[in-house]
Design an enzyme around this catalytic site. Structure first.
Site, PDB file in Angstrom:
ATOM      1  N   GLU A  99       8.104  -2.907  -3.559  1.00  0.00           N
ATOM      2  CA  GLU A  99       7.140  -3.944  -3.171  1.00  0.00           C
ATOM      3  C   GLU A  99       7.829  -5.283  -3.407  1.00  0.00           C
ATOM      4  O   GLU A  99       8.175  -5.621  -4.542  1.00  0.00           O
ATOM      5  CB  GLU A  99       5.865  -3.847  -4.010  1.00  0.00           C
ATOM      6  CG  GLU A  99       4.830  -4.888  -3.585  1.00  0.00           C
ATOM      7  CD  GLU A  99       3.746  -5.111  -4.626  1.00  0.00           C
ATOM      8  OE1 GLU A  99       2.626  -5.461  -4.233  1.00  0.00           O
ATOM      9  OE2 GLU A  99       4.022  -4.973  -5.835  1.00  0.00           O
ATOM     10  N   ASP A 136       3.910   5.148  -9.164  1.00  0.00           N
ATOM     11  CA  ASP A 136       4.118   3.710  -9.257  1.00  0.00           C
ATOM     12  C   ASP A 136       5.085   3.430 -10.402  1.00  0.00           C
ATOM     13  O   ASP A 136       5.016   4.060 -11.459  1.00  0.00           O
ATOM     14  CB  ASP A 136       2.796   2.988  -9.525  1.00  0.00           C
ATOM     15  CG  ASP A 136       2.472   1.963  -8.451  1.00  0.00           C
ATOM     16  OD1 ASP A 136       3.280   1.042  -8.289  1.00  0.00           O
ATOM     17  OD2 ASP A 136       1.426   2.081  -7.792  1.00  0.00           O
ATOM     18  N   HIS A 191      -4.151  -1.155  -2.141  1.00  0.00           N
ATOM     19  CA  HIS A 191      -5.122  -1.503  -3.180  1.00  0.00           C
ATOM     20  C   HIS A 191      -5.275  -3.008  -3.366  1.00  0.00           C
ATOM     21  O   HIS A 191      -6.200  -3.454  -4.053  1.00  0.00           O
ATOM     22  CB  HIS A 191      -4.711  -0.861  -4.499  1.00  0.00           C
ATOM     23  CG  HIS A 191      -3.382  -1.332  -4.983  1.00  0.00           C
ATOM     24  ND1 HIS A 191      -2.197  -0.959  -4.383  1.00  0.00           N
ATOM     25  CD2 HIS A 191      -3.030  -2.159  -6.007  1.00  0.00           C
ATOM     26  CE1 HIS A 191      -1.187  -1.531  -5.001  1.00  0.00           C
ATOM     27  NE2 HIS A 191      -1.657  -2.262  -5.986  1.00  0.00           N
ATOM     28  N   ASP A 192      -4.370  -3.804  -2.774  1.00  0.00           N
ATOM     29  CA  ASP A 192      -4.420  -5.257  -2.911  1.00  0.00           C
ATOM     30  C   ASP A 192      -4.906  -5.968  -1.662  1.00  0.00           C
ATOM     31  O   ASP A 192      -4.974  -7.200  -1.643  1.00  0.00           O
ATOM     32  CB  ASP A 192      -3.018  -5.804  -3.249  1.00  0.00           C
ATOM     33  CG  ASP A 192      -2.598  -5.520  -4.678  1.00  0.00           C
ATOM     34  OD1 ASP A 192      -3.487  -5.357  -5.531  1.00  0.00           O
ATOM     35  OD2 ASP A 192      -1.388  -5.467  -4.942  1.00  0.00           O
ATOM     36  N   ASP A 252       6.621  -1.680  -8.163  1.00  0.00           N
ATOM     37  CA  ASP A 252       5.719  -2.825  -8.151  1.00  0.00           C
ATOM     38  C   ASP A 252       6.492  -4.137  -8.320  1.00  0.00           C
ATOM     39  O   ASP A 252       7.301  -4.277  -9.243  1.00  0.00           O
ATOM     40  CB  ASP A 252       4.706  -2.663  -9.291  1.00  0.00           C
ATOM     41  CG  ASP A 252       3.615  -3.696  -9.271  1.00  0.00           C
ATOM     42  OD1 ASP A 252       2.832  -3.718  -8.310  1.00  0.00           O
ATOM     43  OD2 ASP A 252       3.548  -4.500 -10.227  1.00  0.00           O
TER      44      ASP A 252
END
Length: 555
Positions: free
Chosen positions: A257, A98, A330-331, A200
């Protein structure tokens, strides 16, 4: 289109806190991941996307980074990381890290210096503003995690911008020195041997100059500043510069993302000739069940909206850019609970949803536990949830007089902790995740839904995912074939993929009863299906059972 190694790869996302705890402290760790690499090798995945493992005070579960080049002590050491990298590579599995550089932790050394004084050399690494003349906040933007996007720092009596938690101050990408430090950090990780980055909220790094006020929706307390920072004015310049200075010099995977990115944006971001990123994570299909009130205003699932959205992205990016494909991360809540049936038809609907996604064009991402059909969790009280987004939202909505029962139902459906409950490895205490007390409660259904049980059943969801991964590895049609939506009944999603004279027809039923589909092609060659027997069919029609998926091949 030039063929790349990541075109036919399948990525598996690991959320380290919840994956596997090797030392009994209740928190997953790097050694725990190493212990399960053979499991991932058996599944057949090519790449691990590792959610943040950097040193962090953990305000937002690692997405608030204190030191970009150290490992969080709860996860282990840099030596453990190097062992993970070596062990994964020995099994032919790549590691993608990440990259969180829209913001840092407020405990990062840069911010510690930045807040000392207005003339500190690091002051301009972050976005500082004085209050307006009338004493109000610098602008009316709201934080994505609720509340205002500004926090007063009393040392200098100025505010800093934080689009997320107040412990996640936004970095100032207008500062060239800051950018160069970020690029040097990226390069050092690549030189360590990693295979790419998931970036991210990377399309938020460029803000409109002057940080003007945003529009305020009816009933909202703050403005939606996204109009001034989503796909901002210098974003393409920054990404091209980052590519040229760092990962563009390596054969690696980069996925951005990018909330709010349209197909037009994605074509620009992923066009190989532009040298920005390989692919983007889009959010449109994840917002289809959100009402006018946003994420927590949950709407019933609408399959037609999903068809329209997936088709738009498949058609728009064909031979122009590259899609990333995902149901979970994860979100996001668990897809079998969100778009499928997680009770009577859990196995069938999980396999159907996997079929639908994995036979599209793009790089598929599997989120840990998806491959065994893990479901959402419905904790009885808000105190059992750990996520900062949930807690901040709850506090704000309750202060506004919200109905607690209705709000808890929304958390059950859309809360991020649905994805973060620990992996259910077996039917032992805490699902075999830890010998200690897990940081977040395990879903109570771990005795029925777990890896050990899946591996013992040749018809399990796990082995179905394994077959889908093999199809992508073995057939260029799955990787490069052209997509076309097929007209069918409202509760059927059907599409074709065509490549070099061969066509596959994919039928996915979202109905809880038998549904008849008219067909105009041969139905004798079945590539894969989620029932043990083939569906009933004639020359003109196929009868699909509840949540059935079937794929036919013709030449």
């Amino acid at each position: 289109m030039e063929q790349k190694w990541w075109h036919d790869s399948v990525v598996y996302q690991i959320y380290p806190r919840s994956f596997n705890d090797s030392n009994g402290d209740g928190i997953g760790d790097l050694v725990g991941i190493i212990e399960k690499l053979d499991y991932l090798k058996l599944l057949g995945i090519d790449v691990i996307w590792l959610s943040p493992v950097y040193d962090s005070p953990n305000d937002d579960n690692g997405y608030d980074i204190r030191d970009y080049e150290a490992i969080m002590h709860e996860f282990g050491t840099m030596n453990d990381f190097d062992q993970l990298l070596d062990q994964a590579h020995a099994r032919g599995i790549k590691i993608v890290m990440d990259l969180v550089v829209n913001h840092s932790s407020d405990e990062h050394a840069w911010f510690a210096e930045s807040r000392k004084s207005k003339d500190n050399p690091y002051r301009d690494y972050y976005i500082w503003r004085a209050a307006n003349d009338d004493g109000t906040l610098p602008n009316n933007w709201g934080s994505i995690f609720s509340g205002p996007a500004w926090e007063l720092d009393e040392a200098t009596n100025e505010y800093y911008l934080h689009l997320f938690s107040k412990k996640q101050p936004d970095l100032n990408w207008e500062n060239e020195q800051l950018r160069n430090e970020v690029y040097a950090m990226i390069t050092r990780w690549l030189d360590r041997g990693i295979d790419g980055f998931r970036m991210d909220v990377i399309n938020l790094i460029s803000k409109t100059p002057g940080l003007p006020d945003a529009d305020v929706a009816p009933g909202a307390l703050y403005g939606d500043g996204g109009q001034h920072y989503v796909n901002g004015p210098r974003i393409h310049e920054y990404l091209k510069e980052m590519n040229d200075a760092s990962f563009g010099n390596y054969d690696v995977l980069t996925v951005g993302e990018m909330p709010g990115a349209t197909t037009e944006d994605a074509i620009l971001y992923t066009d190989p000739a532009r040298d920005e990123v390989n692919m983007v994570f889009t959010f449109e299909h994840m917002d289809l069940d959100s009402g006018p009130g946003g994420k927590w205003d949950v709407l019933p699932f609408d399959l037609q909206k999903l068809k329209d959205n997936f088709t738009k992205w498949q058609v728009a990016l064909h031979d122009k850019g590259w899609n990333s494909l995902y149901w979970n991360n994860h979100d996001q809540p668990r897809v079998v609970s969100r778009f499928g049936n997680d009770t009577m038809y859990r196995v069938e609907s999980a396999k159907m949803l996997a079929t639908l996604l994995h036979l599209l064009k793009g790089t598929p991402y599997i989120y840990q536990g998806e491959e065994i059909g893990m479901t959402n969790v419905a904790f009885e009280t808000i105190e059992e949830y750990e996520d900062i987004e949930i807690r901040n939202m709850w506090q704000e909505r309750m202060a506004q007089g919200a109905n607690p029962e209705a709000l808890l139902q929304a958390v059950h459906k859309k809360g991020r902790d649905n994805a973060r409950t620990p992996i259910q490895w077996n039917a032992k205490q805490h699902g075999g995740f830890t010998t200690g007390t897990p940081w977040l409660k395990v879903n109570p259904n771990y005795r029925e839904i777990n890896v050990e049980r899946a591996l013992e059943d040749p018809n399990s969801i796990f082995y179905y995912y394994k077959k889908l991964i093999q199809l992508r590895h073995e057939h260029d049609l799955v990787v490069y074939g052209q997509y076309a939506l097929l007209e069918t009944a409202n509760d059927i999603y059907a599409y074709s993929r065509t490549y070099e004279g061969e066509t596959w027809y994919v039928y996915c039923s979202f109905a809880e009863e038998e549904t008849t589909v008219e067909v105009a092609h041969d139905t004798t060659d079945i590539i894969i299906g989620n029932y043990a027997t083939a569906p009933t069919n004639t020359d003109q029609e196929v009868v699909l059972r509840p949540y059935e998926a079937v794929v036919y091949r013709t030449e």
